[in-house]
Design a protein around this motif. Structure first.
Motif, short mmCIF file in Angstrom:
data_model
loop_
_atom_site.label_atom_id
_atom_site.label_comp_id
_atom_site.label_asym_id
_atom_site.label_seq_id
_atom_site.Cartn_x
_atom_site.Cartn_y
_atom_site.Cartn_z
N ARG A 23 -9.74 -7.59 -11.32
CA ARG A 23 -9.45 -7.61 -9.93
C ARG A 23 -8.03 -6.91 -9.49
NH1 ARG A 23 -10.17 -6.68 -5.15
NH2 ARG A 23 -10.50 -8.02 -3.35
N MET A 24 -7.18 -7.34 -10.20
CA MET A 24 -5.90 -6.39 -10.00
C MET A 24 -5.67 -5.08 -10.54
SD MET A 24 -3.30 -9.57 -11.30
CE MET A 24 -1.84 -8.89 -10.94
N SER A 25 -6.60 -4.76 -11.35
CA SER A 25 -6.41 -3.39 -11.97
C SER A 25 -7.04 -2.26 -11.14
CB SER A 25 -7.16 -3.54 -13.34
OG SER A 25 -6.60 -4.21 -14.13
N GLN A 26 -6.19 -2.05 -10.08
CA GLN A 26 -6.74 -0.91 -9.15
C GLN A 26 -5.58 -0.01 -8.74
OE1 GLN A 26 -8.27 -2.46 -5.13
NE2 GLN A 26 -7.93 -4.25 -5.91
N PRO A 27 -6.03 1.08 -8.18
CA PRO A 27 -4.89 1.87 -7.81
C PRO A 27 -4.10 1.35 -6.55
CG PRO A 27 -6.83 2.92 -7.74
CD PRO A 27 -7.23 1.62 -8.01
N MET A 28 -2.77 1.38 -6.45
CA MET A 28 -2.01 0.95 -5.27
C MET A 28 -2.43 1.55 -4.01
SD MET A 28 0.14 -1.09 -5.04
CE MET A 28 0.30 -1.39 -6.78
N ILE A 29 -2.20 0.51 -3.09
CA ILE A 29 -2.80 0.91 -1.86
C ILE A 29 -1.52 0.53 -0.99
CG2 ILE A 29 -5.37 0.03 -2.10
CD1 ILE A 29 -4.47 -2.47 -0.64
N ASN A 30 -2.19 1.01 0.43
CA ASN A 30 -1.15 0.98 1.63
C ASN A 30 -0.97 -0.56 2.10
OD1 ASN A 30 0.45 0.77 3.96
ND2 ASN A 30 -0.61 2.32 4.99
N HIS A 31 0.07 -1.37 2.00
CA HIS A 31 0.11 -2.54 2.18
C HIS A 31 0.21 -2.84 4.04
CE1 HIS A 31 4.31 -1.37 2.68
NE2 HIS A 31 4.80 -2.41 3.46
N GLY A 74 -2.25 -0.93 5.56
CA GLY A 74 -3.70 -0.08 5.68
C GLY A 74 -4.81 -1.37 5.64
N LYS A 75 -5.63 -0.95 5.99
CA LYS A 75 -7.05 -1.73 6.31
C LYS A 75 -7.60 -2.70 5.03
CE LYS A 75 -11.88 -1.71 8.09
NZ LYS A 75 -11.96 -2.49 7.30
N ILE A 76 -7.36 -2.03 4.14
CA ILE A 76 -8.06 -2.86 2.64
C ILE A 76 -7.31 -3.93 2.59
CG2 ILE A 76 -8.34 -2.62 0.21
CD1 ILE A 76 -8.59 0.30 0.44
N PHE A 77 -5.82 -3.87 2.70
CA PHE A 77 -5.03 -5.08 2.48
C PHE A 77 -5.28 -6.05 3.53
CE2 PHE A 77 -1.15 -7.51 2.68
CZ PHE A 77 -0.90 -7.97 1.56
N LYS A 78 -5.38 -5.51 4.87
CA LYS A 78 -5.50 -6.34 6.14
C LYS A 78 -6.67 -7.03 5.85
CE LYS A 78 -2.55 -3.66 9.16
NZ LYS A 78 -2.30 -3.45 10.56
N ASN A 89 3.63 -8.38 -3.00
CA ASN A 89 3.08 -8.22 -4.38
C ASN A 89 1.70 -7.99 -4.08
OD1 ASN A 89 2.86 -8.21 -7.24
ND2 ASN A 89 4.18 -10.32 -7.35
N ILE A 90 1.19 -6.92 -3.77
CA ILE A 90 -0.01 -6.29 -3.35
C ILE A 90 -1.30 -7.02 -4.36
CG2 ILE A 90 -1.80 -4.63 -2.76
CD1 ILE A 90 0.59 -3.03 -1.80
N ASN A 91 -0.92 -6.63 -5.72
CA ASN A 91 -2.07 -6.92 -6.47
C ASN A 91 -2.34 -8.39 -6.50
OD1 ASN A 91 -2.70 -4.35 -6.58
ND2 ASN A 91 -2.43 -4.05 -8.62
N ASN A 92 -1.14 -9.20 -6.81
CA ASN A 92 -1.25 -10.74 -6.59
C ASN A 92 -1.99 -11.12 -5.37
OD1 ASN A 92 0.39 -11.08 -9.04
ND2 ASN A 92 1.71 -12.90 -7.77
#
Ligand code: PLP
Length: 373
Positions: A23-31, A33-37, A242-245
């Protein structure tokens, strides 16, 4: 010899499940942005049952100690009278952080390996009614003691002191009931029972603690929880997290939810009982009595413990933790938290049997505990 496949049996960090790593292994995203929120606030809300609270939980990027410092930075100004309950390495850490923030420091020491005596805390508070904040550790990883937080909370009696609890190595492995016990701040971290990599800390804050923090005029910046609260309203953190965490925690929580929290806690109690039965069957002395024993880590007295740890690490790739402070080289500690099962305990006991050249007795004793469960 076999270090390429480490068997990490320390009290954190713990092995991270492959599903979580995926689940952590994915491209970095905007913290921002919508996906993170879409994920972040829900993940924090899903932690609430593990904290036993309806209070907000904030996430700080940093290790467990960053979470501890966040609590202190927000609650303690120079000369704030605080009481630290110290029965091990991490209780002492509370005292060191409070000292760094120039608190008026009171310390109540308890013997390493015994639980905190709540009556003593009650008596101390009667003697020093000016104390405003109490700091304690729930699961003292250095001694393998699980302290009775509820008893300490009750022992406050008429004292209005806030209670702050380090639940770094307990949360997710054993019940934490922040609201029911009357705890004001609970701190935890990602790399223990939550089965995710190190690097994120979590802090739950009661309304009473929030009010107290608002009156604290001393300086703080990265750890200022008022910023975290403002940003959480937008589903964000004030600084790059730490987005991927967060994605790791999304998956790890899904796994724990699927197992059921009550079953997760029962699994930890079972591993504790198996580990203790096995060590006793080998004639080894445990550091902690049954009544105070941690469900997430077990400490065992062992002659030349560090040489033993080096032997099993070099030969089998099995990693036990050593003793800290007065226990250095006197004990080893076996972590059985998070991504761990009874089979892992049997493996740990098999390694012990090999070192003791007493084959079968520890595994058999643990197996009997498993059979009865
Ligand atoms: C009970 C307890 N508190 C605090 C900490 C500190 O956490 P970290 O090493 O992530 O800063 C640990 C880490 O082992 C711990 O076990």
């Amino acid at each position: 010899m076999y270090r390429f496949k480490p068997e990490l049996r320390i009290p954190g960090p713990v092995p991270v499940p492959t599903e979580v790593l995926g689940r952590m292994s994915q491209p970095m995203i905007n913290h921002r942005g919508k996906i993170f929120k879409d994920v972040f606030p829900q993940v924090l809300a899903r932690l609430q049952p593990l904290f036993g609270t309806k209070n907000p939980i904030f996430m700080v990027t940093g290790s467990g100690t960053a979470g501890m410092e966040t609590a202190v930075a927000n609650l303690v100004a120079p000369d704030t009278p605080v009481l630290c309950l110290v029965g091990g390495f991490f209780g002492r850490r509370w005292a060191e952080i409070c000292q760094a923030y120039r608190a008026k420091l009171h310390v109540l020491e308890f013997p390493w390996g015994s639980g905190i005596d709540a009556d003593q805390v009650g008596d101390y508070l009667k003697q020093y009614p000016e104390i405003e904040v109490i700091f304690m550790v729930h699961n003292e990883s250095s001694t393998a003691v699980l302290n009775d937080v509820e008893a300490v909370a009750r022992a406050r009696g008429r004292s209005e002191a806030l209670l702050v609890v380090d639940a770094v190595s307990s949360l997710g492995g054993t019940p934490v009931e922040m609201d029911a016990w009357g705890v004001d701040v609970v701190v935890s971290a990602s790399q223990k029972c939550l089965m995710t990599p190190p690097g994120t800390a979590f802090i739950a804050v009661s309304p009473k603690a929030k009010e107290f923090m608002a009156k604290n005029e001393s300086g703080r910046y990265y750890f200022d929880l008022r910023k975290y609260e403002q940003f959480l309203e937008k589903g964000e953190t004030p600084f790059t997290p730490n987005i991927n965490n967060v994605f790791a925690l999304d998956k790890a929580l899904e796994m724990l939810e699927t197992e059921g929290f009550a079953n997760v806690f029962a699994r930890h109690r079972l591993m504790r009982d198996m580990m203790r039965a096995g060590a006793k069957a080998l004639g080894l002395e445990l550091v902690v009595e049954d009544k105070d024993a941690s469900p997430t880590v077990t400490a065992v007295k062992y002659p030349e413990a560090d040489a033993f740890r080096a032997r099993i690490r070099d030969t089998y790739g099995v990693e036990f933790a050593g003793g800290q402070g007065p226990f250095a080289n006197q004990i080893f500690r076996v972590g059985h938290m998070g991504y761990a099962t009874p089979l892992d305990v049997l493996t740990a006991l098999a390694v012990l049997e090999i070192d003791q050249k007493k084959f079968g007795c520890a595994v058999e004793a643990a197996e009997q505990v498993l059979d009865r469960s």
